[in-house]
Design a protein around this motif. Structure first.
Motif, mmCIF file in Angstrom:
data_model
loop_
_atom_site.group_PDB
_atom_site.id
_atom_site.type_symbol
_atom_site.label_atom_id
_atom_site.label_comp_id
_atom_site.label_asym_id
_atom_site.label_seq_id
_atom_site.Cartn_x
_atom_site.Cartn_y
_atom_site.Cartn_z
ATOM 1 N N ASN A 58 31.566 40.341 43.743
ATOM 2 C CA ASN A 58 32.512 40.312 42.624
ATOM 3 C C ASN A 58 33.939 40.133 43.140
ATOM 4 O O ASN A 58 34.200 40.252 44.343
ATOM 5 C CB ASN A 58 32.427 41.599 41.802
ATOM 6 C CG ASN A 58 31.105 41.715 41.063
ATOM 7 O OD1 ASN A 58 30.508 40.702 40.679
ATOM 8 N ND2 ASN A 58 30.635 42.934 40.867
ATOM 9 N N TYR A 62 35.187 41.704 38.577
ATOM 10 C CA TYR A 62 34.746 40.606 37.716
ATOM 11 C C TYR A 62 33.661 39.792 38.426
ATOM 12 O O TYR A 62 33.661 39.670 39.659
ATOM 13 C CB TYR A 62 35.905 39.649 37.397
ATOM 14 C CG TYR A 62 36.967 40.195 36.485
ATOM 15 C CD1 TYR A 62 36.883 40.043 35.106
ATOM 16 C CD2 TYR A 62 38.094 40.839 37.008
ATOM 17 C CE1 TYR A 62 37.882 40.521 34.265
ATOM 18 C CE2 TYR A 62 39.102 41.319 36.184
ATOM 19 C CZ TYR A 62 38.984 41.159 34.808
ATOM 20 O OH TYR A 62 39.969 41.625 33.973
ATOM 21 N N ASN A 63 32.768 39.207 37.631
ATOM 22 C CA ASN A 63 31.941 38.141 38.165
ATOM 23 C C ASN A 63 32.889 37.056 38.679
ATOM 24 O O ASN A 63 33.841 36.692 37.990
ATOM 25 C CB ASN A 63 31.040 37.576 37.062
ATOM 26 C CG ASN A 63 30.141 36.461 37.561
ATOM 27 O OD1 ASN A 63 30.608 35.417 38.000
ATOM 28 N ND2 ASN A 63 28.836 36.664 37.456
ATOM 29 N N PHE A 65 32.952 34.005 38.830
ATOM 30 C CA PHE A 65 33.159 32.811 38.010
ATOM 31 C C PHE A 65 34.001 33.093 36.769
ATOM 32 O O PHE A 65 34.455 32.166 36.108
ATOM 33 C CB PHE A 65 31.810 32.220 37.593
ATOM 34 C CG PHE A 65 30.948 31.812 38.754
ATOM 35 C CD1 PHE A 65 31.276 30.706 39.517
ATOM 36 C CD2 PHE A 65 29.832 32.559 39.106
ATOM 37 C CE1 PHE A 65 30.499 30.333 40.596
ATOM 38 C CE2 PHE A 65 29.047 32.189 40.174
ATOM 39 C CZ PHE A 65 29.372 31.077 40.929
ATOM 40 N N PHE A 66 34.212 34.365 36.469
ATOM 41 C CA PHE A 66 34.979 34.727 35.273
ATOM 42 C C PHE A 66 36.242 35.504 35.613
ATOM 43 O O PHE A 66 36.849 36.127 34.751
ATOM 44 C CB PHE A 66 34.100 35.539 34.312
ATOM 45 C CG PHE A 66 32.885 34.796 33.853
ATOM 46 C CD1 PHE A 66 32.992 33.761 32.934
ATOM 47 C CD2 PHE A 66 31.633 35.105 34.361
ATOM 48 C CE1 PHE A 66 31.869 33.067 32.506
ATOM 49 C CE2 PHE A 66 30.511 34.412 33.948
ATOM 50 C CZ PHE A 66 30.628 33.384 33.022
ATOM 51 N N PHE A 67 36.636 35.458 36.890
ATOM 52 C CA PHE A 67 37.869 36.131 37.306
ATOM 53 C C PHE A 67 39.047 35.444 36.613
ATOM 54 O O PHE A 67 39.195 34.223 36.684
ATOM 55 C CB PHE A 67 38.017 36.052 38.825
ATOM 56 C CG PHE A 67 39.195 36.799 39.362
ATOM 57 C CD1 PHE A 67 39.300 38.177 39.220
ATOM 58 C CD2 PHE A 67 40.213 36.120 40.033
ATOM 59 C CE1 PHE A 67 40.394 38.871 39.730
ATOM 60 C CE2 PHE A 67 41.304 36.797 40.538
ATOM 61 C CZ PHE A 67 41.393 38.177 40.381
ATOM 62 N N PRO A 68 39.906 36.194 35.897
ATOM 63 C CA PRO A 68 40.989 35.576 35.109
ATOM 64 C C PRO A 68 41.893 34.691 35.967
ATOM 65 O O PRO A 68 42.397 35.123 36.997
ATOM 66 C CB PRO A 68 41.753 36.789 34.564
ATOM 67 C CG PRO A 68 40.774 37.914 34.593
ATOM 68 C CD PRO A 68 39.905 37.672 35.782
ATOM 69 N N TRP A 69 42.104 33.464 35.514
ATOM 70 C CA TRP A 69 42.874 32.514 36.302
ATOM 71 C C TRP A 69 44.329 32.962 36.484
ATOM 72 O O TRP A 69 44.965 32.622 37.479
ATOM 73 C CB TRP A 69 42.830 31.126 35.648
ATOM 74 C CG TRP A 69 43.470 31.058 34.289
ATOM 75 C CD1 TRP A 69 42.876 31.225 33.075
ATOM 76 C CD2 TRP A 69 44.854 30.810 34.022
ATOM 77 N NE1 TRP A 69 43.784 31.104 32.060
ATOM 78 C CE2 TRP A 69 45.013 30.836 32.611
ATOM 79 C CE3 TRP A 69 45.974 30.556 34.813
ATOM 80 C CZ2 TRP A 69 46.246 30.647 31.994
ATOM 81 C CZ3 TRP A 69 47.197 30.356 34.204
ATOM 82 C CH2 TRP A 69 47.329 30.395 32.805
ATOM 83 N N HIS A 80 40.006 33.659 46.684
ATOM 84 C CA HIS A 80 39.078 33.417 45.583
ATOM 85 C C HIS A 80 38.656 31.946 45.536
ATOM 86 O O HIS A 80 37.476 31.634 45.264
ATOM 87 C CB HIS A 80 39.720 33.827 44.256
ATOM 88 C CG HIS A 80 38.752 33.832 43.113
ATOM 89 N ND1 HIS A 80 37.659 34.668 43.058
ATOM 90 C CD2 HIS A 80 38.708 33.082 41.979
ATOM 91 C CE1 HIS A 80 36.981 34.445 41.945
ATOM 92 N NE2 HIS A 80 37.591 33.484 41.273
#
Length: 345
Positions: A58, A62-63, A65-69, A80
């Protein structure tokens, strides 16, 4: 009992594996993606961003792929991005391995499976470095990345039209072994370089071509104290005799490898009838090692600028790959020549 016909011992021309252009181009793309990943990894280390994301797999819970940009800032951006790129390379490797299962050569199917094992091992080592907070694991992680790049480029070569249909020309058996020895030296040089980067010893000597104004720097207590007073005044890491000796070994290794590549290329060019492909790639090898030497000097002169240091890492990987290609092509030419002689006997 009659001896078996040469046509029974060796497959006829039409029995050779079929060249698949799409497979070859995809294998080449996969190899290029590994080089891209090496460049991103170089930027991670050059920007001291190796531990910017403290958890794995993680990213800050967060997963990945869904880490806030909007949180991709500073060192987190490099680390990342490296993780996402590594996941992409792993996916490409799996697709390539599956695709290789649908071509004729059984050994190449196993090679494709090895690529998956390779990339999974690389990912696990990178993850353990984060979980266990062991910075030294970055050294095998970096070295495995360089080796994986070679592995993928060789797959691209094995699927090429030249390897399957057009491997003709003259070579010398001794060249394969000599080029492999040079590749071993380059791999040792890359190990020294990775050790310097991850031990913050890349600027343990901050001048070039001299070292603290000397041909070989002194490492006694008084000299070391003088070096470190100067370094700390510029907010640089303190150095040590070990770090100084590692960098000097790296410099000596660079000279040895440059001379060895020049000698190997000269032999290929001066031997009458040498296959043109070997001459061409050996000339490129010479050009590449000189670029690498210059980038190493520029890394010191620019106080280890991130883009220069990363270009130095990438060019080192390309130098190893080019040597591996030359060794593989020389071996292929020799084996095809021996096969032709035995078939004609």
């Amino acid at each position: 009992m009659h001896a078996p016909s040469p046509h029974h011992r060796f497959p006829p021309e039409e029995a050779r594996p079929r060249y698949r252009g799409a497979l070859h181009r995809f294998a080449a793309f996969c190899a290029g993606s590994v080089l891209f990943l090496i460049c991103i990894g170089g930027m991670v280390t050059s920007n001291n961003a190796g531990m910017s994301v403290p958890d794995w797999p993680n990213s800050y819970g967060y997963n990945m792929f869904f880490f806030p940009w909007q949180d991709w800032v500073g060192g987190i951006f490099f680390e990342h991005s490296h993780r996402l790129a590594a996941t992409g390379v792993g996916t490409l490797s799996i697709v390539l391995a599956v695709w290789l299962c649908f071509q004729e050569r059984v050994w190449l199917r196993w090679v494709g499976g090895g690529a998956v094992v390779f990339v999974l091992l690389q990912g696990v080592i990178g993850g353990l470095r984060v979980i266990w907070k062991l910075d030294w694991l970055g050294v095998p992680h970096a070295l495995l990345a360089q080796s994986y790049f070679v592995y993928m480029v060789l797959i691209a070569l094995f699927t090429s039209r030249w390897w399957i249909q057009g491997a003709t020309g003259q070579t010398a058996p001794k060249w394969t072994g000599r080029v492999l020895i040079i590749c071993g030296l380059i791999l040792c040089q890359l190990l020294l370089g990775a050790t310097m980067r991850h031990e913050h010893a890349g600027l343990s000597i901050n001048d070039f071509p001299l070292a603290y104004g000397q041909a070989w720097p002194k490492t006694d207590a008084a000299s070391l104290d003088a070096y470190n007073r100067e370094r700390l005044s510029r907010n640089e890491y303190a150095t040590s005799p070990l770090n100084i000796n590692i960098q000097m070994a790296h410099r000596v290794g660079a000279v040895i490898i440059t001379v060895a590549i020049l000698a190997a290329a000269a032999a290929m060019w001066l031997t009458p009838g040498t296959a043109l492909i070997l001459r061409g790639w050996s000339a490129a090898w010479v050009g590449l090692v000189f670029v690498q030497f210059l980038l190493g000097a520029c890394t010191i002169w620019t106080n280890k600028a991130a883009d220069i240091a990363t270009a130095h890492v990438a060019t080192g990987a390309l130098t190893l790959v080019l040597g591996s290609l030359l060794a593989a092509m020389s071996w292929r030419l020799q084996s095809r020549a021996e096969l032709a002689k035995r078939s004609a006997a």
